[in-house]
Scaffold this motif. Structure first.
Motif, PDB file in Angstrom:
ATOM      1  N   GLN A 392       0.838  -1.187   0.000  1.00 53.11           N
ATOM      2  CA  GLN A 392       0.000   0.000   0.000  1.00 53.11           C
ATOM      3  C   GLN A 392       0.882   1.249   0.000  1.00 53.11           C
ATOM      4  N   PRO A 393       0.566   2.219  -0.836  1.00 53.36           N
ATOM      5  CA  PRO A 393       1.371   3.433  -0.849  1.00 53.36           C
ATOM      6  C   PRO A 393       1.271   4.175   0.486  1.00 53.36           C
ATOM      7  N   VAL A 394       2.406   4.665   0.944  1.00 55.60           N
ATOM      8  CA  VAL A 394       2.429   5.424   2.193  1.00 55.60           C
ATOM      9  C   VAL A 394       2.180   6.889   1.861  1.00 55.60           C
ATOM     10  N   MET A 395       1.055   7.404   2.336  1.00 59.08           N
ATOM     11  CA  MET A 395       0.709   8.801   2.062  1.00 59.08           C
ATOM     12  C   MET A 395       1.088   9.656   3.274  1.00 59.08           C
ATOM     13  N   GLU A 396       1.898  10.633   3.008  1.00 61.93           N
ATOM     14  CA  GLU A 396       2.295  11.544   4.091  1.00 61.93           C
ATOM     15  C   GLU A 396       2.396  12.944   3.517  1.00 61.93           C
ATOM     16  N   GLY A 399       5.661  14.699   2.789  1.00 55.71           N
ATOM     17  CA  GLY A 399       6.692  13.679   2.644  1.00 55.71           C
ATOM     18  C   GLY A 399       7.321  13.722   1.263  1.00 55.71           C
ATOM     19  N   ALA A 400       8.173  12.733   1.000  1.00 58.64           N
ATOM     20  CA  ALA A 400       8.915  12.700  -0.265  1.00 58.64           C
ATOM     21  C   ALA A 400       8.054  12.073  -1.361  1.00 58.64           C
ATOM     22  N   MET A 401       6.976  12.774  -1.721  1.00 58.77           N
ATOM     23  CA  MET A 401       6.071  12.305  -2.772  1.00 58.77           C
ATOM     24  C   MET A 401       5.731  13.463  -3.694  1.00 58.77           C
ATOM     25  N   THR A 402       5.634  13.163  -4.990  1.00 64.10           N
ATOM     26  CA  THR A 402       5.188  14.204  -5.918  1.00 64.10           C
ATOM     27  C   THR A 402       3.683  14.393  -5.748  1.00 64.10           C
ATOM     28  N   LEU A 403       3.170  15.501  -6.286  1.00 66.55           N
ATOM     29  CA  LEU A 403       1.733  15.738  -6.225  1.00 66.55           C
ATOM     30  C   LEU A 403       0.964  14.641  -6.959  1.00 66.55           C
ATOM     31  N   GLU A 404       1.533  14.179  -8.073  1.00 66.08           N
ATOM     32  CA  GLU A 404       0.882  13.114  -8.835  1.00 66.08           C
ATOM     33  C   GLU A 404       0.807  11.835  -8.005  1.00 66.08           C
ATOM     34  N   GLN A 405       1.898  11.478  -7.330  1.00 64.67           N
ATOM     35  CA  GLN A 405       1.902  10.273  -6.513  1.00 64.67           C
ATOM     36  C   GLN A 405       0.898  10.385  -5.373  1.00 64.67           C
ATOM     37  N   LEU A 406       0.841  11.560  -4.778  1.00 64.89           N
ATOM     38  CA  LEU A 406      -0.078  11.787  -3.668  1.00 64.89           C
ATOM     39  C   LEU A 406      -1.529  11.694  -4.153  1.00 64.89           C
ATOM     40  N   GLU A 407      -1.799  12.331  -5.293  1.00 67.40           N
ATOM     41  CA  GLU A 407      -3.159  12.301  -5.844  1.00 67.40           C
ATOM     42  C   GLU A 407      -3.557  10.886  -6.226  1.00 67.40           C
ATOM     43  N   ALA A 409      -2.416   7.979  -5.094  1.00 67.48           N
ATOM     44  CA  ALA A 409      -2.618   7.141  -3.921  1.00 67.48           C
ATOM     45  C   ALA A 409      -3.930   7.481  -3.215  1.00 67.48           C
ATOM     46  N   HIS A 410      -4.237   8.785  -3.135  1.00 68.07           N
ATOM     47  CA  HIS A 410      -5.454   9.203  -2.451  1.00 68.07           C
ATOM     48  C   HIS A 410      -6.701   8.735  -3.214  1.00 68.07           C
ATOM     49  N   ILE A 411      -6.693   8.915  -4.535  1.00 64.75           N
ATOM     50  CA  ILE A 411      -7.847   8.493  -5.342  1.00 64.75           C
ATOM     51  C   ILE A 411      -8.042   6.985  -5.247  1.00 64.75           C
ATOM     52  N   GLN A 412      -6.932   6.232  -5.328  1.00 60.89           N
ATOM     53  CA  GLN A 412      -7.034   4.778  -5.259  1.00 60.89           C
ATOM     54  C   GLN A 412      -7.612   4.338  -3.920  1.00 60.89           C
ATOM     55  N   ARG A 413      -7.170   4.960  -2.833  1.00 61.74           N
ATOM     56  CA  ARG A 413      -7.681   4.601  -1.503  1.00 61.74           C
ATOM     57  C   ARG A 413      -9.166   4.931  -1.371  1.00 61.74           C
ATOM     58  N   ARG A 437     -11.232  10.156 -16.041  1.00 61.84           N
ATOM     59  CA  ARG A 437      -9.979  10.513 -16.737  1.00 61.84           C
ATOM     60  C   ARG A 437      -8.762  10.267 -15.863  1.00 61.84           C
ATOM     61  N   LYS A 438      -8.873  10.611 -14.593  1.00 63.66           N
ATOM     62  CA  LYS A 438      -7.739  10.429 -13.687  1.00 63.66           C
ATOM     63  C   LYS A 438      -7.443   8.938 -13.468  1.00 63.66           C
ATOM     64  N   ARG A 439      -8.484   8.133 -13.394  1.00 60.99           N
ATOM     65  CA  ARG A 439      -8.273   6.688 -13.236  1.00 60.99           C
ATOM     66  C   ARG A 439      -7.562   6.119 -14.455  1.00 60.99           C
ATOM     67  N   LYS A 440      -7.974   6.555 -15.633  1.00 55.33           N
ATOM     68  CA  LYS A 440      -7.303   6.102 -16.853  1.00 55.33           C
ATOM     69  C   LYS A 440      -5.838   6.555 -16.861  1.00 55.33           C
ATOM     70  N   ARG A 441      -5.625   7.762 -16.400  1.00 59.08           N
ATOM     71  CA  ARG A 441      -4.259   8.304 -16.388  1.00 59.08           C
ATOM     72  C   ARG A 441      -3.352   7.530 -15.455  1.00 59.08           C
ATOM     73  N   TYR A 442      -3.895   7.166 -14.287  1.00 58.44           N
ATOM     74  CA  TYR A 442      -3.056   6.478 -13.299  1.00 58.44           C
ATOM     75  C   TYR A 442      -3.120   4.949 -13.430  1.00 58.44           C
ATOM     76  N   GLY A 443      -3.969   4.456 -14.318  1.00 59.64           N
ATOM     77  CA  GLY A 443      -3.978   3.027 -14.626  1.00 59.64           C
ATOM     78  C   GLY A 443      -4.711   2.161 -13.631  1.00 59.64           C
ATOM     79  N   PHE A 444      -5.806   2.674 -13.038  1.00 60.64           N
ATOM     80  CA  PHE A 444      -6.606   1.814 -12.156  1.00 60.64           C
ATOM     81  C   PHE A 444      -8.073   2.149 -12.309  1.00 60.64           C
TER      82      PHE A 444
END
Length: 444
Positions: A392-396, A399-407, A409-413, A437-444
């Motif tokens: 599971q992605p660690v959301m903080e 923390g050391a995460m890009t905005l894309e990674q944070l978004e 992980a948050h959408i997936q959760r 669109r965001k789900r298609k972009r992030y592949g889930f």
């Protein structure tokens, strides 16, 4: 065959009977409608020869009653007053052939050979239908999920109408299954349901497959073809993955939707059609319009009714029912006495997100049943990814995460914890199309 001969002329009945018995058929005579219906009520018949004039009665008026008492009866109309109008009326009422008097034993034999071929063909079709049922699990459209129930309710309310319906959802969510269910509940259910897979061919070949082509229209076109639009006449044309329709074909599909007109490839003649169009896509067509790859006016014509089918990970209430249904089907198909899953396997199946949706689930259960050596399917018999631990992605925040990674992980959760796409959209504060669109972009 067992043949009922309905004619008021005893001399003609005798000659036809002799000809039929020479061909080894069993013949029963009836001089009027009352005798004919009485015979049908007490016996089984394959064919009826029906005279157009039965004394003061019209034989064609009796025809619907014959078919009501013996569905599938092959009725051959005979008459000394043969006209095109009578022939058309006979066929419209359910006759399968028309024989003008006088006729010869050879002509009777030809008609009966045609009936025999038709019966063999019907029997073959029934056999194929039974085979299909044994290969593919029966579709169960019962659901306990509010989002799926809402989608099916909308689909079935629109089914009896002529409205164009656009089915949206990820690959494997059952868009084709729902399209067939809509057709089955429509006024066109007795007519063909024809599928065009839009991504399967090049633009030129796809145009020929859809609309047909004239002889000599291109190299290799040695015969003319009808095309799937013509094959679907009176029924439903299902355009699968419409988002992949080549741009060159989009104006022609728009014309088909608007005017019910089209031309075959290599032919100037404009043809009319009587079809209903259903379409499906796993793409965001609004985004395709914005990117210039899909016509906006075509989108408006397609989504008179837009129905979203939720992914399997948002149908947790249905998942347990589905896995048990599929397990029973594949156990029966493979002749195995499998009763269920081990506790470990069931827990893994319920936890897995099923990115391939119902299609992936079906394949996994089939594999499990085939490999199982005990009365229960274990985790080892299922595909490896089902039991694998997914980090599971660690959301903080900060923390050391890009905005894309944070978004992402948050959408997936939110999607995993939510009960529907609409609920997830509300939590995230975005509309469903943006979320798609965001789900298609992030592949889930």
């Amino acid at each position: 065959m067992n043949i009922l001969l309905i004619d008021d002329d005893p001399g003609l009945r005798k000659s036809i009977r002799m000809a039929l018995e020479t061909m080894n058929h069993k013949v029963t005579e009836a001089r009027d409608s009352s005798e004919a219906l009485d015979n049908l009520a007490h016996g089984l018949f394959d064919v009826a020869f029906l005279d157009v004039r039965l004394g003061k009665e019209r034989g064609l008026d009796v025809l619907p009653d014959l078919l009501r008492l013996t569905p599938g009866l092959a009725v051959v109309v005979i008459t000394a007053y043969a006209t095109i109008e009578i022939a058309v009326d006979a066929m419209r009422r359910g006759a399968i052939d028309f024989l003008p008097k006088p006729f010869t034993p050879a002509e009777i034999r030809i008609v009966l050979d045609r009936v025999s071929r038709l019966r063999r063909l019907q029997s073959h079709v029934e056999e194929l239908e039974e085979r299909v049922k044994s290969i593919f699990p029966e579709v169960d459209l019962e659901t306990d999920e509010p989002s799926m129930r809402q989608a099916l309710d909308l689909a079935f309310r629109a089914a009896p109408t002529e409205a164009t319906i656009l089915l949206r959802g990820e690959s494997g969510t059952g868009k084709g299954v729902v399209a067939r269910a809509i057709h089955a509940r429509s006024q066109r259910s007795e007519a063909p349901f024809v599928t065009v897979h839009c991504p399967s061919l090049s633009a030129d070949l796809l145009e020929s497959e859809m609309f047909g082509h004239a002889r000599g229209a291109f190299t290799g076109a040695v015969l003319e073809t009808l095309g799937k639009v013509a094959v679907a006449e009176g029924g439903t044309l299902f355009l699968d993955e419409i988002g992949d329709l080549p741009p060159a074909l989009q104006p022609k599909l728009l014309r088909l939707l608007q005017d019910k007109q089209y031309e075959r490839v290599g032919e100037a003649r404009t043809r009319l059609c009587n079809i209903r169009i259903l379409a499906a896509t796993n793409r965001d067509l609004q985004a395709a319009v914005a990117a210039g790859t899909f016509r906006e006016d075509l989108l408006y014509r397609l989504n008179v009714f837009e129905i979203f089918l939720p992914p399997l990970r948002q149908r947790r209430k249905d998942l347990e029912t589905l896995i048990d249904h599929l397990l029973q089907f594949f156990a029966r198909q493979n002749g195995k006495g499998i009763k269920g899953f081990t506790a470990e396997a069931r827990a893994a199946v319920m936890k897995y997100p099923w990115p391939g949706n119902v299609r992936e689930l079906r394949n996994a259960i089939e594999r499990g049943v085939i490999l199982a050596t005990s009365p229960e399917v274990g985790l080892a018999e299922l595909p490896a990814q089902i039991g694998a631990e997914r980090p599971q992605p660690v959301m903080e925040v900060g923390g050391a995460m890009t905005l894309e990674q944070l978004e992402s992980a948050h959408i997936q959760r939110v999607l995993e914890n939510g009960s529907s796409l609409e609920e997830a959209s509300e939590i995230l504060g975005i509309d469903p199309s943006t979320l798609y669109r965001k789900r298609k972009r992030y592949g889930f």
